[in-house]
Design a protein around this motif. Structure first.
Motif, PDB file in Angstrom:
ATOM      1  N   GLN A  95       0.425  -1.296   0.200  1.00 50.37           N
ATOM      2  CA  GLN A  95      -0.176   0.427  -0.355  1.00 50.37           C
ATOM      3  C   GLN A  95       0.973   0.987   0.331  1.00 50.37           C
ATOM      4  O   GLN A  95       1.513   1.767   0.554  1.00 50.37           O
ATOM      5  N   HIS A  97       0.351   4.544  -0.387  1.00 52.69           N
ATOM      6  CA  HIS A  97      -0.433   5.671   0.271  1.00 52.69           C
ATOM      7  C   HIS A  97       0.467   5.790   1.787  1.00 52.69           C
ATOM      8  O   HIS A  97       0.249   6.269   2.502  1.00 52.69           O
ATOM      9  N   GLU A  98       0.077   4.275   2.788  1.00 49.65           N
ATOM     10  CA  GLU A  98       0.422   4.350   3.599  1.00 49.65           C
ATOM     11  C   GLU A  98       2.484   4.075   4.202  1.00 49.65           C
ATOM     12  O   GLU A  98       2.436   5.083   4.872  1.00 49.65           O
ATOM     13  N   GLU A 101       2.145   8.025   4.360  1.00 51.34           N
ATOM     14  CA  GLU A 101       1.468   8.663   5.671  1.00 51.34           C
ATOM     15  C   GLU A 101       2.758   8.476   6.780  1.00 51.34           C
ATOM     16  O   GLU A 101       2.585   9.247   7.161  1.00 51.34           O
ATOM     17  N   THR A 102       3.587   7.208   6.745  1.00 50.79           N
ATOM     18  CA  THR A 102       4.759   6.550   7.795  1.00 50.79           C
ATOM     19  C   THR A 102       5.690   6.622   6.996  1.00 50.79           C
ATOM     20  O   THR A 102       6.629   6.319   7.925  1.00 50.79           O
ATOM     21  N   LYS A 160      -1.331   1.289  -4.831  1.00 47.63           N
ATOM     22  CA  LYS A 160      -1.346  -0.069  -4.625  1.00 47.63           C
ATOM     23  C   LYS A 160      -0.973  -0.438  -5.452  1.00 47.63           C
ATOM     24  O   LYS A 160      -0.635  -0.611  -6.570  1.00 47.63           O
TER      25      LYS A 160
END
Length: 260
Positions: A95, A97-98, A101-102, A160
């Motif tokens: 993923q 986008h994860e 974000e992190t 993804k």
């Protein structure tokens, strides 16, 4: 009937009305179409394929070979009567986008983050352009769908990367089982050398033939709901393929999905 292929080269020129009509027809019929001349540079798309392939080889291949679908298939083949595996997919997925974000980007390949972020920005702009066209086709203000999906905030833009490695028994497991996607508009960048993506059209599963540098567009569940069923979300799957099939000599099937 095959999957519509739409050339966007003159979407802002003299062919605008014709192209808009082609997009409207595709949305109303299959809910699925391919775009050519969409404005994303081929050189960037080549780099995306390269870094995704390298990332899988460096960071994902070993773990996939020990994953649940591989173990389940191995156990099935060891039994006297190998049954179809219904509850998992023959897919390795990350993923993006994860990671965003992190800030958990892989260190190798070194240009993975830069390349994927550049591509996401281009896809985001293309998605906004398509939403404007679709809004106008529906008789709405051009910003309507963008604002509806954003809900007054920055819209969710999921990304993804999926790999579908060669499978020893494709008759027993799918790359991804038949499904619709929950988003509004989904854009796919599929492998242009290895086929596997299929869409249901008039009750028949149709191969989405790979076209170099094409972007596949899919109507999602949210857009079906907003249009009260005028546009129908596409039902699709990814098929698996065998190790000794000539079509896989060029590599594993890879697909990037962008969900707006």
């Amino acid at each position: 009937m095959g999957v519509p292929v739409i050339d966007m080269k003159n979407i802002d020129g003299g062919d605008r009305e014709v192209i808009m009509a082609e997009i409207a027809k595709a949305c109303e019929s299959t809910g699925f179409f391919q775009l050519l001349n969409h404005g994303i540079e081929h050189e960037l798309m080549d780099r995306v394929k390269k870094v995704c392939s390298e990332h899988y080889k460096l960071n994902r291949e070993q773990s996939f070979n020990a994953s649940l679908p591989v173990r389940l298939l191995s156990n099935a083949l060891d039994s006297d009567n190998a049954d179809k595996i219904e509850n998992v997919d023959w897919e390795d997925v990350i993923q993006i986008h994860e990671m965003q974000e992190t800030n958990s980007w892989p260190s190798q390949p070194s240009d993975f983050k830069e390349t994927i972020q550049e591509f996401r920005n281009k896809i985001f702009s293309l998605t906004e352009k398509l939403l404007e066209v679709i809004s106008l086709n529906l008789g709405l203000e051009k910003e309507y769908l963008k604002e509806a999906f954003a809900g007054g905030e920055k819209p969710f833009f999921g990304t993804k990367v999926s790999h579908y490695p060669p499978c020893p028994r494709p008759d027993l497991i799918k790359g991804i089982r038949a499904h619709t996607d929950a988003g509004g508009l989904i854009l796919l960048y599929q492998d242009d050398q290895v086929s596997g993506l299929q869409v249901l059209n008039d009750g028949t599963w149709v191969d989405v033939q790979p076209i170099p540098y094409a972007i596949v567009v899919e109507i999602g569940d949210q857009l079906e709901a907003i249009t009260n069923g005028k546009y129908t979300s596409a039902l699709l799957l990814f098929d698996t393929f065998v190790l000794d099939d000539k079509k896989i000599k060029k590599g594993k099937l890879c697909c990037l999905s962008f969900i707006f």
